[in-house]
Design an enzyme around this catalytic site. Structure first.
Site, short mmCIF file in Angstrom:
data_model
loop_
_atom_site.label_atom_id
_atom_site.label_comp_id
_atom_site.label_asym_id
_atom_site.label_seq_id
_atom_site.Cartn_x
_atom_site.Cartn_y
_atom_site.Cartn_z
N GLY A 65 12.25 -1.29 -2.51
CA GLY A 65 13.58 -0.87 -2.38
C GLY A 65 13.65 0.90 -2.08
O GLY A 65 12.70 1.27 -1.76
N HIS A 87 10.16 2.77 6.06
CA HIS A 87 10.17 1.34 5.71
C HIS A 87 10.85 0.51 7.06
O HIS A 87 10.19 -0.47 7.32
CB HIS A 87 11.27 0.89 4.65
CG HIS A 87 10.69 1.42 3.12
ND1 HIS A 87 11.58 2.40 2.50
CD2 HIS A 87 9.47 1.16 2.30
CE1 HIS A 87 10.85 2.64 1.53
NE2 HIS A 87 9.62 1.97 1.42
N GLN A 113 1.17 5.17 6.43
CA GLN A 113 -0.04 5.91 6.21
C GLN A 113 0.26 6.93 5.13
O GLN A 113 -0.56 7.90 4.45
CB GLN A 113 -0.30 6.68 7.43
CG GLN A 113 -1.43 7.35 7.25
CD GLN A 113 -1.66 8.67 8.24
OE1 GLN A 113 -1.39 8.32 9.65
NE2 GLN A 113 -1.98 9.76 7.88
#
Ligand code: PAF
Length: 296
Positions: A32, A38, A151
């Site tokens: 979250g 994201h 990454q």
């Protein structure tokens, strides 16, 4: 966008939509407090698979510091809005009991070797054991075709790659570039805990990495690293825990730049009370693409 809390319901839905076959599931696990990093994983997953599943679960077993766990930002409503806008198809928000039924904390029996003992692992004992425990559990539940990771958590990518290889899990690992703020700071859920002054200091971490990469053709790697460590130490808000170059994938130590040896330069530092990590890829030709991490 469908939201599930129970694994059985999520699995039933994924089976239903793939009744005729031909669908592929992309999975983006998160804790979250979502940011552009994201969301870029969601968009890559959307481009490469037919159904994108994101999970939101703040996994207690990967926190070696209880304060860090207690302070972890929770913003479920905002996260759901961000995922909806990003076009995510399915969100899985399991409870603790759903992920660890009957309160079991069974650790995965896997020796992570070097990648599980250096840098982040040395600084956060038990962290990666908790990561592989939850990722294995989530992969077992979601059963995705492709797992998307960023990454920015380079060592985590190596560790999860090892998990997949060891258990021969039927999932492909895709690693996406780190998304950065305009000034170079790697996006992280922890950045929101930085005050204005700390936010200014935090820029210096990625600056150090980029400086080293830019000057490699004219100066020795270990000299450059030392110089940057000394420079960072002049900022009273920054406490570097490591700044190190390792061979890519195996993460073996490396302090001399050998021709065409793909390296990763990693940094971790506390800025005020907030621990941040970052890394960049380096090769002597500097034209390296992110490799797909297979066996480590
Ligand atoms: O990178 C993270 O956010 C977490 O380590 C992960 C992969 C979601 C497991 O809890």
């Amino acid at each position: 966008m469908k939201v599930f809390q129970k694994s059985t319901e999520l699995q039933k839905y994924l089976l239903e939509i793939n009744e005729l076959g031909g669908k592929s599931v992309g999975f983006v696990p998160t804790m979250g407090a979502l940011h552009e990093g994201h969301l870029s994983l969601i968009s890559i997953s959307k481009a490469k698979t037919t159904t994108t599943v994101a999970s939101i679960f703040v996994n207690p077993t990967q926190f070696n510091d209880i304060n860090d766990f207690n302070k972890y930002p929770i913003q479920i409503d905002l996260d759901l809005e961000l995922l909806l806008n990003a076009g995510c198809d399915v969100v899985f928000i399991p409870s603790f009991e759903e992920v660890y039924p009957a309160g079991t904390f069974e650790k995965i029996d896997l020796d992570l070797g070097r990648v599980g003992s250096i840098l982040e692992a040395a600084n956060r004992p038990g962290h990666f054991e908790g990561v592989i425990q939850v990722v294995k559990r989530l992969l077992d539940i979601v059963q995705p075709d492709v797992l998307f990771l960023g990454q920015k958590d380079y060592q985590q990518c190596c560790v999860i790659s090892k998990l997949i290889t060891h258990f021969q899990l039927p999932v492909k690992l895709e690693i996406a570039d780190t998304v950065r703020e305009i000034d170079g700071l790697a996006m992280s859920s922890r950045n929101m805990r930085l005050n204005t002054q700390e936010r200014q200091s935090a820029i210096k971490l990625s600056k150090a990495l980029f400086h080293i990469r830019e000057h490699l053709h004219e100066q020795d790697l270990s000299e450059l690293i030392l110089e940057q460590k000394e420079l960072l130490a002049t900022d009273p808000l920054i406490h570097v825990s490591y700044l190190e170059a390792v061979k890519q994938v195996s993460m073996e130590p490396l302090d001399i730049l050998k021709n065409n040896t793909p390296m990763t330069l990693l940094i971790a530092a506390k800025v005020g009370e907030v621990r941040l990590i970052d890394n960049i890829l380096i090769s002597s030709s500097q034209t390296l693409k992110i490799p797909e991490i297979k066996e480590v």
